[in-house]
Design an enzyme around this catalytic site. Structure first.
Site, PDB file in Angstrom:
ATOM      1  N   LYS A 214       0.829  -1.266  -0.154  1.00  0.00           N
ATOM      2  CA  LYS A 214      -0.097   0.173  -0.160  1.00  0.00           C
ATOM      3  C   LYS A 214       1.079   1.328   0.004  1.00  0.00           C
ATOM      4  O   LYS A 214       0.921   2.303  -1.035  1.00  0.00           O
ATOM      5  CB  LYS A 214      -0.898  -0.134   1.020  1.00  0.00           C
ATOM      6  CG  LYS A 214      -2.399   0.939   1.097  1.00  0.00           C
ATOM      7  CD  LYS A 214      -2.482   1.598   2.780  1.00  0.00           C
ATOM      8  CE  LYS A 214      -1.321   2.745   3.281  1.00  0.00           C
ATOM      9  NZ  LYS A 214      -1.067   4.049   3.678  1.00  0.00           N
ATOM     10  N   CYS A 294     -25.665   7.690   7.618  1.00  0.00           N
ATOM     11  CA  CYS A 294     -24.686   6.776   6.260  1.00  0.00           C
ATOM     12  C   CYS A 294     -25.999   7.252   5.171  1.00  0.00           C
ATOM     13  O   CYS A 294     -27.122   6.260   5.195  1.00  0.00           O
ATOM     14  CB  CYS A 294     -24.296   5.667   6.264  1.00  0.00           C
ATOM     15  SG  CYS A 294     -23.356   5.518   4.623  1.00  0.00           S
ATOM     16  N   CYS A 300     -26.778  -0.693   1.896  1.00  0.00           N
ATOM     17  CA  CYS A 300     -25.704  -0.796   2.577  1.00  0.00           C
ATOM     18  C   CYS A 300     -25.730  -2.620   3.056  1.00  0.00           C
ATOM     19  O   CYS A 300     -27.025  -3.114   3.900  1.00  0.00           O
ATOM     20  CB  CYS A 300     -25.067  -0.667   3.842  1.00  0.00           C
ATOM     21  SG  CYS A 300     -23.799  -1.141   4.648  1.00  0.00           S
TER      22      CYS A 300
HETATM   23  S1  SF4 Z   1     -22.033   0.007   7.643  1.00  0.00           S
HETATM   24 FE1  SF4 Z   1     -22.872   0.631   5.903  1.00  0.00          FE
HETATM   25  S2  SF4 Z   1     -24.309   2.118   6.619  1.00  0.00           S
HETATM   26 FE2  SF4 Z   1     -23.423   1.218   8.771  1.00  0.00          FE
HETATM   27  S3  SF4 Z   1     -22.158   3.350   8.153  1.00  0.00           S
HETATM   28 FE3  SF4 Z   1     -20.697   1.841   6.815  1.00  0.00          FE
HETATM   29  S4  SF4 Z   1     -21.530   2.119   4.525  1.00  0.00           S
HETATM   30 FE4  SF4 Z   1     -22.885   3.396   6.169  1.00  0.00          FE
END
Ligand code: SF4
Length: 306
Positions: A214, A294, A300
């Site tokens: 990296k 989020c 997600c």
């Molecule tokens: S786990 Fe998924 S919903 Fe939760 S902060 Fe991370 S990307 Fe967003």
């Protein structure tokens, strides 16, 4: 330069699993105080290239086609895999990151070198900040770089500094004892083989003591302006798995890098590190992600897990 970068990319494609210097311990670890044992993995930084004359900043991409891409071009029945909803998820992350106010945006590697010194010294400072950044918060890395730069940070100045003093200057970066050793070894190699500059290929960079893949990808991008692959740290690794951006769950940043490079369009490779690192610092936190705030909550697969 293109031929050299392409050759480096080929070498990396074939043997990128090489692990150097530090082992991964996950996120949020504090520096080891004097006297304790040390293991480390790579840190995280966003990237923007240093040009030799600093006239323009432009990234060049040099890669060898992956097997997946080759098959895409020859078999019309083969549909390349890509994650569901990734474009919308990416757009949401860009929106959430639009203020550019994460630690990585202010203190990342591109902010740690002195732009007034000769280009090869800038490149050395970039590499050094990447070596310091593993398992270390951006603020701590920036502080250590500031102390080193105040003394005139060059290959020669580091080699003339005794280990005890160097340790005091970089403390409390994570695994500072190991880093003193690796920085000294790498600086000696740079002086002997590269006239105080850093090598311009991935293969040579990862061969340096304490420099992992990296760091090498970011050094190539920031110091040489060449995108040679996706720089994957613990933030990118974690978020890619939470969003299911890998075909199957991956166990290491290197595995994640390979999985992402199979489908993520190359024009996004240079952007993805800084974008996800900042997202991981502010919202998709390692232990208690802020799923409630989020924009990807509905998209997600991991949102319900927390
Ligand atoms: S786990 Fe998924 S919903 Fe939760 S902060 Fe991370 S990307 Fe967003």
């Amino acid at each position: 330069m293109k031929a050299a970068a392409a050759a480096a990319a080929r070498m990396v494609t074939r043997s990128q699993s090489r692990a150097t210097g530090f082992g991964s311990l996950g996120n949020g670890e504090e520096p080891v105080p004097p006297g304790n044992g040390e293991v480390a993995s790579e840190g995280r930084k966003n990237h923007r290239p240093i040009k030799r004359q600093r006239k323009a900043q432009r990234l060049h991409v040099a890669y060898e086609d992956s097997d997946a891409e080759k098959s895409k071009g020859t078999d019309p029945l083969v549909t390349a895999w890509e994650p569901q909803d990734w474009k919308q998820q990416l757009a949401n992350i860009r929106t959430m990151r639009s203020r550019k106010d994460a630690p990585v945006d202010q203190l990342g590697v591109e902010h740690c070198y002195d732009p007034s010194v000769p280009p090869k010294v800038q490149r050395y400072q970039v590499l050094l900040s990447l070596m310091l950044s593993s398992q270390t918060k951006d603020q701590v890395t920036a502080g250590a770089m500031q102390r080193l730069r105040a003394r005139g940070l060059t290959v020669d100045s580091i080699l003339q500094t005794d280990d005890k003093t160097l340790g005091e200057l970089i403390y409390p970066v994570g695994f500072w004892r190991s880093k003193v050793k690796f920085i000294k070894q790498t600086s000696a190699i740079l002086q002997q083989r590269y006239n105080g500059d850093i090598p311009a290929s991935l293969a040579e960079l990862v061969a340096l003591p304490g420099v992992g893949p990296k760091m090498a990808y970011l050094a190539m991008a920031v110091a040489w302006g060449t995108v040679s692959g996706i720089a994957v740290d613990t933030h990118v690794h974690r978020i890619a798995n939470r969003l299911r951006w890998t075909k199957k769950m991956t166990k290491s940043p290197e595995e994640t890098r390979v999985a992402l490079e199979e489908w993520l369009p190359r024009e996004l490779w240079s952007e993805i590190n800084g974008l996800l690192v900042g997202f991981g610092q502010q919202i998709c936190l390692p232990i208690h992600p802020r799923c409630q705030t989020c924009l990807n909550q509905a998209l997600c697969p991991s949102a319900q897990s927390f």
